[in-house]
Design an enzyme around this catalytic site. Structure first.
Site, PDB file in Angstrom:
ATOM      1  N   ASP A   1     -16.693  41.792  -8.114  1.00  0.00           N
ATOM      2  CA  ASP A   1     -17.084  41.087  -6.903  1.00  0.00           C
ATOM      3  C   ASP A   1     -18.141  41.955  -6.141  1.00  0.00           C
ATOM      4  O   ASP A   1     -18.460  42.783  -5.334  1.00  0.00           O
ATOM      5  CB  ASP A   1     -16.081  41.268  -5.825  1.00  0.00           C
ATOM      6  CG  ASP A   1     -16.293  40.077  -4.824  1.00  0.00           C
ATOM      7  OD1 ASP A   1     -17.434  39.628  -4.559  1.00  0.00           O
ATOM      8  OD2 ASP A   1     -15.386  39.526  -4.205  1.00  0.00           O
TER       9      ASP A   1
ATOM     10  N   LYS B   1     -13.086  48.471  -2.118  1.00  0.00           N
ATOM     11  CA  LYS B   1     -11.741  48.347  -1.639  1.00  0.00           C
ATOM     12  C   LYS B   1     -10.713  48.333  -2.967  1.00  0.00           C
ATOM     13  O   LYS B   1     -11.146  48.003  -4.040  1.00  0.00           O
ATOM     14  CB  LYS B   1     -11.449  47.223  -0.876  1.00  0.00           C
ATOM     15  CG  LYS B   1     -11.736  45.791  -1.371  1.00  0.00           C
ATOM     16  CD  LYS B   1     -11.802  44.905  -0.294  1.00  0.00           C
ATOM     17  CE  LYS B   1     -12.276  43.389  -0.714  1.00  0.00           C
ATOM     18  NZ  LYS B   1     -12.271  42.289   0.368  1.00  0.00           N
TER      19      LYS B   1
ATOM     20  N   VAL C   1      -6.576  34.780  -6.110  1.00  0.00           N
ATOM     21  CA  VAL C   1      -6.802  33.844  -5.197  1.00  0.00           C
ATOM     22  C   VAL C   1      -7.424  34.508  -3.817  1.00  0.00           C
ATOM     23  O   VAL C   1      -6.921  35.439  -3.340  1.00  0.00           O
ATOM     24  CB  VAL C   1      -5.628  32.983  -4.939  1.00  0.00           C
ATOM     25  CG1 VAL C   1      -5.874  31.723  -3.892  1.00  0.00           C
ATOM     26  CG2 VAL C   1      -5.009  32.299  -6.185  1.00  0.00           C
ATOM     27  N   GLY C   2      -8.729  34.024  -3.444  1.00  0.00           N
ATOM     28  CA  GLY C   2      -9.066  34.538  -2.196  1.00  0.00           C
ATOM     29  C   GLY C   2      -9.815  33.541  -1.328  1.00  0.00           C
ATOM     30  O   GLY C   2      -9.889  32.354  -1.882  1.00  0.00           O
ATOM     31  N   GLY C   3     -10.525  33.921  -0.381  1.00  0.00           N
ATOM     32  CA  GLY C   3     -11.359  33.094   0.511  1.00  0.00           C
ATOM     33  C   GLY C   3     -12.531  32.397  -0.671  1.00  0.00           C
ATOM     34  O   GLY C   3     -13.187  31.487  -0.240  1.00  0.00           O
ATOM     35  N   PHE C   4     -13.084  33.267  -1.435  1.00  0.00           N
ATOM     36  CA  PHE C   4     -13.935  32.676  -2.321  1.00  0.00           C
ATOM     37  C   PHE C   4     -13.620  31.845  -3.227  1.00  0.00           C
ATOM     38  O   PHE C   4     -14.627  31.091  -3.995  1.00  0.00           O
ATOM     39  CB  PHE C   4     -14.546  34.146  -3.143  1.00  0.00           C
ATOM     40  CG  PHE C   4     -13.643  34.592  -3.977  1.00  0.00           C
ATOM     41  CD1 PHE C   4     -13.136  34.092  -5.228  1.00  0.00           C
ATOM     42  CD2 PHE C   4     -12.628  35.701  -3.733  1.00  0.00           C
ATOM     43  CE1 PHE C   4     -12.152  34.693  -6.061  1.00  0.00           C
ATOM     44  CE2 PHE C   4     -11.537  36.223  -4.174  1.00  0.00           C
ATOM     45  CZ  PHE C   4     -11.320  35.700  -5.705  1.00  0.00           C
ATOM     46  N   GLY C   5     -12.327  31.715  -3.688  1.00  0.00           N
ATOM     47  CA  GLY C   5     -11.928  30.766  -4.706  1.00  0.00           C
ATOM     48  C   GLY C   5     -10.744  31.481  -5.466  1.00  0.00           C
ATOM     49  O   GLY C   5      -9.907  32.073  -4.949  1.00  0.00           O
ATOM     50  N   ARG C   6     -10.855  31.055  -6.790  1.00  0.00           N
ATOM     51  CA  ARG C   6      -9.825  31.626  -7.815  1.00  0.00           C
ATOM     52  C   ARG C   6     -10.451  32.151  -9.038  1.00  0.00           C
ATOM     53  O   ARG C   6     -11.480  31.846  -9.447  1.00  0.00           O
ATOM     54  CB  ARG C   6      -9.121  30.369  -8.354  1.00  0.00           C
ATOM     55  CG  ARG C   6      -8.311  29.281  -7.120  1.00  0.00           C
ATOM     56  CD  ARG C   6      -7.557  28.343  -7.804  1.00  0.00           C
ATOM     57  NE  ARG C   6      -6.421  28.624  -8.381  1.00  0.00           N
ATOM     58  CZ  ARG C   6      -5.153  28.653  -7.474  1.00  0.00           C
ATOM     59  NH1 ARG C   6      -5.212  28.460  -6.411  1.00  0.00           N
ATOM     60  NH2 ARG C   6      -4.121  29.037  -8.278  1.00  0.00           N
TER      61      ARG C   6
ATOM     62  N   ASN D   1     -10.930  45.020  -5.202  1.00  0.00           N
ATOM     63  CA  ASN D   1     -12.240  45.191  -6.049  1.00  0.00           C
ATOM     64  C   ASN D   1     -12.229  46.089  -7.242  1.00  0.00           C
ATOM     65  O   ASN D   1     -13.284  46.053  -7.768  1.00  0.00           O
ATOM     66  CB  ASN D   1     -13.472  45.104  -5.313  1.00  0.00           C
ATOM     67  CG  ASN D   1     -13.805  43.714  -4.532  1.00  0.00           C
ATOM     68  OD1 ASN D   1     -12.959  42.759  -4.645  1.00  0.00           O
ATOM     69  ND2 ASN D   1     -14.428  43.856  -3.375  1.00  0.00           N
TER      70      ASN D   1
ATOM     71  N   LYS E   1     -14.256  33.666 -12.461  1.00  0.00           N
ATOM     72  CA  LYS E   1     -14.224  33.311 -10.979  1.00  0.00           C
ATOM     73  C   LYS E   1     -14.725  31.850 -10.633  1.00  0.00           C
ATOM     74  O   LYS E   1     -15.990  31.383 -11.043  1.00  0.00           O
ATOM     75  CB  LYS E   1     -14.898  34.335 -10.317  1.00  0.00           C
ATOM     76  CG  LYS E   1     -14.683  34.146  -8.635  1.00  0.00           C
ATOM     77  CD  LYS E   1     -15.228  35.316  -7.968  1.00  0.00           C
ATOM     78  CE  LYS E   1     -16.596  35.647  -8.104  1.00  0.00           C
ATOM     79  NZ  LYS E   1     -16.997  36.692  -7.066  1.00  0.00           N
TER      80      LYS E   1
ATOM     81  N   ASP F   1     -18.716  46.748  -0.940  1.00  0.00           N
ATOM     82  CA  ASP F   1     -17.443  46.078  -0.936  1.00  0.00           C
ATOM     83  C   ASP F   1     -16.314  46.880  -1.661  1.00  0.00           C
ATOM     84  O   ASP F   1     -15.601  46.262  -2.190  1.00  0.00           O
ATOM     85  CB  ASP F   1     -17.523  44.658  -1.266  1.00  0.00           C
ATOM     86  CG  ASP F   1     -16.473  43.660  -0.504  1.00  0.00           C
ATOM     87  OD1 ASP F   1     -15.879  44.159   0.418  1.00  0.00           O
ATOM     88  OD2 ASP F   1     -16.235  42.715  -1.415  1.00  0.00           O
TER      89      ASP F   1
ATOM     90  N   THR G   1     -15.478  44.761   4.224  1.00  0.00           N
ATOM     91  CA  THR G   1     -14.127  44.644   4.823  1.00  0.00           C
ATOM     92  C   THR G   1     -14.018  45.283   5.593  1.00  0.00           C
ATOM     93  O   THR G   1     -14.203  46.578   5.679  1.00  0.00           O
ATOM     94  CB  THR G   1     -13.197  44.907   3.364  1.00  0.00           C
ATOM     95  OG1 THR G   1     -13.651  44.075   2.291  1.00  0.00           O
ATOM     96  CG2 THR G   1     -11.894  44.742   4.004  1.00  0.00           C
TER      97      THR G   1
ATOM     98  N   LEU H   1      -5.333  34.555 -11.910  1.00  0.00           N
ATOM     99  CA  LEU H   1      -5.361  36.099 -11.919  1.00  0.00           C
ATOM    100  C   LEU H   1      -5.384  36.428 -10.344  1.00  0.00           C
ATOM    101  O   LEU H   1      -5.048  37.475 -10.063  1.00  0.00           O
ATOM    102  CB  LEU H   1      -6.420  36.720 -12.637  1.00  0.00           C
ATOM    103  CG  LEU H   1      -6.305  36.495 -14.205  1.00  0.00           C
ATOM    104  CD1 LEU H   1      -7.556  36.812 -14.819  1.00  0.00           C
ATOM    105  CD2 LEU H   1      -4.994  37.141 -14.900  1.00  0.00           C
TER     106      LEU H   1
END
Length: 323
Positions: A160, A144, A29-34, A147, A50, A142, A179, A27
């Site tokens: 998040d 945005k 993907v980011g710097g945190f994982g998937r 999120n 997550k 956070d 951010t 669903l």
């Protein structure tokens, strides 16, 4: 109930495109994982899970943030927040969340700015989440479009909590988090910040929903310079009420709507004059956002992502002992 969900009962949901493909649905993907789409073994309910590498958490020194996110997860019971349960193994931390089949607000914004009715509804959902969190002495920090998720009925949910933090009223913290496009001036200037930063980001969100990002650049330093200049240009199609709430959410912290004597009540009584807050809390309103949601397979409102074939290393430092 949260306590009855076991990780071993969750299985990936697989794509079926014409013929059977067998790829798990990713669903996000980011710097945190998937984030992957999962269901229970009896196919009863969908969840978004997550998955974050423990090695990555340690490398980025995010242990405290992850532990606090878990703490919030256990404490929160709010319909505008999607945290559900948490698990771990030797390689990953797993955050299990309600699956919001409508997709990200960010994805919808790529198709064009929102009309005011939709922006009002989205923001009202955020105000409800803020009211709940701030009452529990939690800053979100956070906000945005990435999120904010839409459930299948069009209600907006916060995801998040990696930058969330507890804070005693009257105190300030000096962390440099958030951010870039949504950071309040006091965070950038390292003057110390409190709950007022959440109201600044609310003003920026309203602007982005109705117009587009007010402060943007490929270089964070240029974004910070624009924020500190503080110039918001209002296009002629913006209503007076929208211009008014944005300008009142984005001045100095002590003058910010939501951060003065009457608190979040002032925000509710401004741009949202026709909002029935009780019916919103009870999910009894017809959400105007439903027209943004595509119909089809449960994952149709999400972008397609390539599969991750790598497997992270195991991590045994013990920071997640109580996770």
């Amino acid at each position: 109930p949260k306590a009855t969900l076991r990780f071993k009962d969750l299985v990936p949901v697989l794509y079926q495109e014409g013929r059977y493909q067998g790829d798990p649905v990713t669903l996000g993907v980011g710097g945190f994982g998937r984030v992957e789409l999962m269901t229970t073994l009896n196919h009863g309910k969908y969840y978004a899970v997550k998955r974050v590498s423990k090695k990555h958490i340690v490398a980025k020194r995010q242990e405290e943030h992850m532990l606090f996110e878990k703490k919030i997860l256990k404490a929160i019971q709010c319909d505008f927040i999607v945290l559900h349960a948490a698990f771990k193994d030797t390689r990953y931390i797993y955050m299990v969340m309600e699956f919001c089949g409508g997709g990200e607000i960010w994805t919808k914004l790529k198709e064009g700015r929102f009309d005011e009715q939709i922006a009002v509804f989205c923001t009202a959902c955020v105000v409800e989440a803020y009211a709940y969190l701030h009452k529990k002495s939690i800053m979100y920090r956070d906000l945005k479009p990435e999120n904010l998720m839409l459930d299948v009925r069009g209600y907006v949910k916060l995801v998040d909590f990696g930058f969330a933090r507890e804070l005693v009223r009257g105190e300030k913290t000096y962390s440099f988090v958030g951010t870039p496009e949504y950071m309040a001036p006091e965070i950038i200037k390292n003057q110390g910040h409190d709950f007022a930063v959440d109201f600044w980001s609310l003003g920026i969100l309203i602007y982005e929903l109705l117009v587009g990002p007010p402060f943007s650049s490929s270089e964070p330093q240029k974004i910070y310079a624009k924020i500190l200049d503080g110039v918001l240009k209002y296009p002629p199609y913006l209503s007076e009420a929208a211009k008014s709430i944005i300008s009142k959410l984005c001045p100095r912290p002590g003058q910010r709507l939501g951060n003065t004597k009457n608190g979040i009540k002032d925000v509710r009584h401004h741009w949202f004059s026709n909002m029935n807050w009780h019916k919103l809390r009870m999910a009894q309103l017809d959400a105007p956002t439903v027209r943004l949601i595509r119909k089809g397979p449960c994952y149709i409102n999400f972008d397609r992502f390539p599969q991750d074939q790598t497997k992270t290393e195991e991590e045994f430092s013990g920071w997640d002992r109580d996770f």
